[in-house]
Enzyme design. Structure first.
Site, PDB file in Angstrom:
ATOM      1  N   LYS A 169       0.808  -1.311  -0.128  1.00 25.28           N
ATOM      2  CA  LYS A 169      -0.032   0.087  -0.021  1.00 25.28           C
ATOM      3  C   LYS A 169       1.041   1.398  -0.062  1.00 25.28           C
ATOM      4  O   LYS A 169       1.576   1.633   1.037  1.00 25.28           O
ATOM      5  CB  LYS A 169      -0.761   0.084   1.178  1.00 25.28           C
ATOM      6  CG  LYS A 169      -2.025   1.248   0.987  1.00 25.28           C
ATOM      7  CD  LYS A 169      -2.408   1.945   2.060  1.00 25.28           C
ATOM      8  CE  LYS A 169      -1.457   2.991   2.603  1.00 25.28           C
ATOM      9  NZ  LYS A 169      -1.702   4.127   1.744  1.00 25.28           N
ATOM     10  N   GLU A 244       9.975   2.152  10.309  1.00 25.47           N
ATOM     11  CA  GLU A 244      11.100   2.981   9.957  1.00 25.47           C
ATOM     12  C   GLU A 244      10.480   4.452  10.112  1.00 25.47           C
ATOM     13  O   GLU A 244       9.695   4.968   9.100  1.00 25.47           O
ATOM     14  CB  GLU A 244      11.544   2.800   8.547  1.00 25.47           C
ATOM     15  CG  GLU A 244      12.127   1.484   8.364  1.00 25.47           C
ATOM     16  CD  GLU A 244      13.600   1.641   8.790  1.00 25.47           C
ATOM     17  OE1 GLU A 244      14.056   2.453   9.354  1.00 25.47           O
ATOM     18  OE2 GLU A 244      14.305   0.296   9.071  1.00 25.47           O
ATOM     19  N   CYS A 278      14.041  11.502   6.105  1.00 24.93           N
ATOM     20  CA  CYS A 278      14.009  11.158   7.503  1.00 24.93           C
ATOM     21  C   CYS A 278      15.361  11.237   8.139  1.00 24.93           C
ATOM     22  O   CYS A 278      15.456  11.602   9.387  1.00 24.93           O
ATOM     23  CB  CYS A 278      13.298   9.611   7.611  1.00 24.93           C
ATOM     24  SG  CYS A 278      14.420   8.591   6.345  1.00 24.93           S
ATOM     25  N   GLU A 378       9.927  17.024  14.026  1.00 24.30           N
ATOM     26  CA  GLU A 378      10.453  16.760  12.777  1.00 24.30           C
ATOM     27  C   GLU A 378       9.885  17.680  11.900  1.00 24.30           C
ATOM     28  O   GLU A 378       8.592  17.770  11.837  1.00 24.30           O
ATOM     29  CB  GLU A 378      10.152  15.375  12.175  1.00 24.30           C
ATOM     30  CG  GLU A 378      10.810  15.069  10.865  1.00 24.30           C
ATOM     31  CD  GLU A 378      10.406  13.616  10.698  1.00 24.30           C
ATOM     32  OE1 GLU A 378       9.049  13.189  10.716  1.00 24.30           O
ATOM     33  OE2 GLU A 378      11.210  12.719   9.999  1.00 24.30           O
TER      34      GLU A 378
HETATM   35  P1  NAD Z   1       2.613   9.001   6.916  1.00 23.59           P
HETATM   36  O1  NAD Z   1       3.141   8.172   8.385  1.00 23.59           O
HETATM   37  O2  NAD Z   1       1.578  10.093   7.119  1.00 23.59           O
HETATM   38  O3  NAD Z   1       2.145   8.081   5.873  1.00 23.59           O
HETATM   39  C1  NAD Z   1       3.012   6.748   5.636  1.00 23.59           C
HETATM   40  C2  NAD Z   1       2.015   5.783   5.106  1.00 23.59           C
HETATM   41  O4  NAD Z   1       1.121   5.142   6.157  1.00 23.59           O
HETATM   42  C3  NAD Z   1       1.105   6.217   3.997  1.00 23.59           C
HETATM   43  O5  NAD Z   1       1.122   5.151   2.878  1.00 23.59           O
HETATM   44  C4  NAD Z   1      -0.002   6.314   4.685  1.00 23.59           C
HETATM   45  O6  NAD Z   1      -1.231   6.446   3.623  1.00 23.59           O
HETATM   46  C5  NAD Z   1      -0.164   5.148   5.368  1.00 23.59           C
HETATM   47  N1  NAD Z   1      -1.096   5.334   6.720  1.00 23.59           N
HETATM   48  C6  NAD Z   1      -1.655   6.544   7.255  1.00 23.59           C
HETATM   49  N2  NAD Z   1      -2.365   6.273   8.441  1.00 23.59           N
HETATM   50  C7  NAD Z   1      -2.310   4.819   8.324  1.00 23.59           C
HETATM   51  C8  NAD Z   1      -3.138   4.314   9.402  1.00 23.59           C
HETATM   52  N3  NAD Z   1      -3.825   4.598  10.227  1.00 23.59           N
HETATM   53  N4  NAD Z   1      -2.989   2.843   9.233  1.00 23.59           N
HETATM   54  C9  NAD Z   1      -2.039   2.307   8.281  1.00 23.59           C
HETATM   55  N5  NAD Z   1      -1.386   3.050   7.308  1.00 23.59           N
HETATM   56  C10 NAD Z   1      -1.640   4.428   7.262  1.00 23.59           C
HETATM   57  O7  NAD Z   1       3.961   9.464   6.345  1.00 23.59           O
HETATM   58  P2  NAD Z   1       4.519  10.333   5.159  1.00 23.59           P
HETATM   59  O8  NAD Z   1       3.755  11.867   5.629  1.00 23.59           O
HETATM   60  O9  NAD Z   1       3.806   9.744   4.002  1.00 23.59           O
HETATM   61  O10 NAD Z   1       5.954  10.412   5.159  1.00 23.59           O
HETATM   62  C11 NAD Z   1       6.584  11.380   5.968  1.00 23.59           C
HETATM   63  C12 NAD Z   1       7.270  10.577   7.202  1.00 23.59           C
HETATM   64  O11 NAD Z   1       7.715   9.384   6.820  1.00 23.59           O
HETATM   65  C13 NAD Z   1       8.164  11.505   8.239  1.00 23.59           C
HETATM   66  O12 NAD Z   1       7.993  11.368   9.357  1.00 23.59           O
HETATM   67  C14 NAD Z   1       9.518  10.564   7.557  1.00 23.59           C
HETATM   68  O13 NAD Z   1      10.581  10.856   8.803  1.00 23.59           O
HETATM   69  C15 NAD Z   1       9.015   9.405   7.403  1.00 23.59           C
HETATM   70  N6  NAD Z   1      10.140   8.563   6.835  1.00 23.59           N
HETATM   71  C16 NAD Z   1      10.847   7.570   7.734  1.00 23.59           C
HETATM   72  C17 NAD Z   1      11.819   6.821   6.849  1.00 23.59           C
HETATM   73  C18 NAD Z   1      12.672   6.187   7.572  1.00 23.59           C
HETATM   74  O14 NAD Z   1      13.536   5.150   6.939  1.00 23.59           O
HETATM   75  N7  NAD Z   1      12.933   5.904   8.972  1.00 23.59           N
HETATM   76  C19 NAD Z   1      12.164   6.918   5.331  1.00 23.59           C
HETATM   77  C20 NAD Z   1      11.249   8.095   4.923  1.00 23.59           C
HETATM   78  C21 NAD Z   1      10.324   8.740   5.803  1.00 23.59           C
END
Ligand code: NAD
Length: 471
Positions: A169, A244, A278, A378
């Protein structure tokens, strides 16, 4: 305008059962460029059922068969390198420089995992027992928008190496990028049901993946808030999780570092992926007696950063992915000023001539205290905080005074000293004197930056369940 109305289940492109649509907006212009029809719980359940069925045979495949599938995936994705870059620039607003690197990461995920797999033993002797490392089951792969296809490729490569099947997803904001990778994976000709892709919202498709009893593990990359929701939901069915999550990584400039090299690099690094990374080193820790010199160098470096159209070869920082993200970053720039940090360069508002897109000025705050919100939270935009420290012990204490622990960076002319400092920093990955990547080294966070590790042997083991056989 493109209309994306396909999901991928059991080896077929299907029209989703879900009917809700989501607008795809080009962040450089804020023009609508497409629309995606979102999948729903029914679609997710169908994808999970297909993956469950495929797991019965896929989990029995040999190492050689899995390597052959990974090679096919590699060939199919490699062929579309230019398209991967193009669609990422348009849909996400990543700079050409960044998107080229990201497409490379997506492509090399397969040969890197092949190398890990070739040298991996699924059977070991421990004590006087035989230990078999068995495929976990169906994996739910949930990814963010900031390097969508890179995450999908590395997670799927690991699942395949482990003999797991997958339901993917991606972020709903990455639908065009997803469409392209879906086609590549289809071309690779894997057995039906081994991978399935459902576009959809997190609280619909992501929640169903989290809840469903036939998902054995979730590999998630995204925000800490969502990671916690997934971890809580996963407990009911005792799913394994690899999370992650976010970061607020310190970049410690020791007093023996070459500032004229380290400071421009630090500024450039903080703005990587338009500041939406991130692992971005967003807290720059510098000796307090060198703060004036650092400020001059940092300001000059930021003024050399080109914010603009991400499709231009020389652009360093493109737009924020969405208007919401733009507003979030603006809000933090406001908070920084209200908290009393000194605005060194940049600030609120859009850079001149870039009013149409979600562009943020390359911004630096100095004289930041580590307890300020701009140093603790962040921001996910091109905003750097310079934090002065008194001595080495103080630098280490400040570096660790965060809820996160994803990455850290250290600059010093003395490698041994830098390594001693690294040993005292709570972070999953520490780079000394440069920003570099090792695709075989474990990647993941301490503290609230996550649970578990990806890549290489550590990543592969997280998709396997040890079974001890005592004879
Ligand atoms: P997000 O958490 O909003 O969304 C990530 C994914 O989770 C999306 O596909 C979203 O649709 C899904 N999601 C949202 N709510 C959910 C739920 N209730 N249940 C299951 N899935 C759900 O993150 P974002 O805004 O897309 O990305 C940015 C974030 O990702 C930042 O905090 C960044 O630090 C983090 N990030 C971490 C890494 C790492 O490797 N540690 C890498 C890249 C990004």
């Amino acid at each position: 305008m493109k209309k994306i109305h396909q999901i991928y289940i059991n080896g077929e492109f299907l029209t989703p059962h879900g009917t809700e649509t989501f607008d795809l907006i080009n962040p450089t212009t804020n023009q609508k460029i497409g629309e995606v029809v979102l999948g729903d719980e029914e679609d997710t359940k169908a994808a999970i059922a297909a993956a469950k069925e495929a797991f019965k045979t896929f989990s029995k495949t040999t190492k050689e068969e899995r390597i052959a599938y990974l090679e096919k995936l590699h060939a199919a994705v490699s062929k579309r390198e230019n398209d991967l870059v193009k669609v990422m620039v348009e849909e996400y607003g990543g700079t050409l420089q960044f998107c080229k690197m990201s497409a490379q990461n997506a492509i090399t995920a397969f040969p890197t995992m092949i190398e890990t797999l070739r040298n991996f033993n699924f059977e070991k002797t421990v004590g006087h027992s035989k230990v078999r490392l068995e495929s976990l089951g169906v994996v739910g792969i949930i990814t963010p928008w900031n390097a969508s296809n890179g995450f999908i490729c590395s997670k799927l490569a690991t699942a395949i190496a482990a003999g797991c099947t997958a339901v993917i997803k991606p972020s709903e904001m990455s639908a065009q990028q997803t469409q392209l990778i879906m086609k590549c994976f289809h071309e690779a000709g894997l057995p039906k049901g081994v991978f399935n892709i459902v576009n959809g919202l997190g609280n619909v498709v992501g929640a169903e993946i989290t809840r469903h009893k036939d998902i054995a593990k979730i590999s998630f990359t995204g925000s800490t808030v969502t990671g916690k929701t997934i971890a809580k939901g996963a407990i009911d069915t005792m799913k394994r999780v690899t999370l992650e999550l976010g970061g607020k990584s310190p970049n410690i400039i020791l007093d023996d570092a070459n500032l004229s090299e380290a400071i421009p690099l630090a500024v450039f690094g903080a703005y990587m992926n338009n500041g939406q990374a991130c692992i971005a080193p967003t807290r720059l820790l510098v000796p307090e007696n060198k703060l004036d010199e650092v400020n001059i160098l940092a300001k000059a470096a930021a003024q050399n950063i080109k914010v603009g159209n991400p499709a231009n070869e020389d652009t360093n920082v493109g737009p924020m992915v969405s208007q919401k993200q733009f507003e979030r970053v603006q809000n933090y720039i406001k908070i920084g000023q209200e908290e009393g940090a000194t605005l060194l360069v940049g600030g609120e508002g859009k850079p001149e001539g870039l009013e149409d897109g979600n562009f943020v000025k390359a911004t630096i705050f100095t004289n930041v205290r580590n307890d300020m919100r701009i140093a603790q939270e962040e921001i996910f935009g091109p905003v750097l905080s310079i934090i002065p420290y008194k001595n080495e012990a103080d630098a280490i204490a400040i570096a660790n005074d965060t809820t996160y622990g994803l990455a850290a960076y250290i600059s010093s002319s003395n490698k041994e000293r830098a390594e001693k400092v690294a040993a005292q920093i709570d972070a999953g990955r520490i780079c000394i004197n440069k920003f570099t990547h090792d695709p075989q080294a474990p990647f993941g966070g301490f503290k609230q930056s996550g649970i578990g590790r990806e890549f290489g042997v550590y990543g592969l083991e997280a998709y396997l369940e040890p079974k001890a056989i005592l004879e």
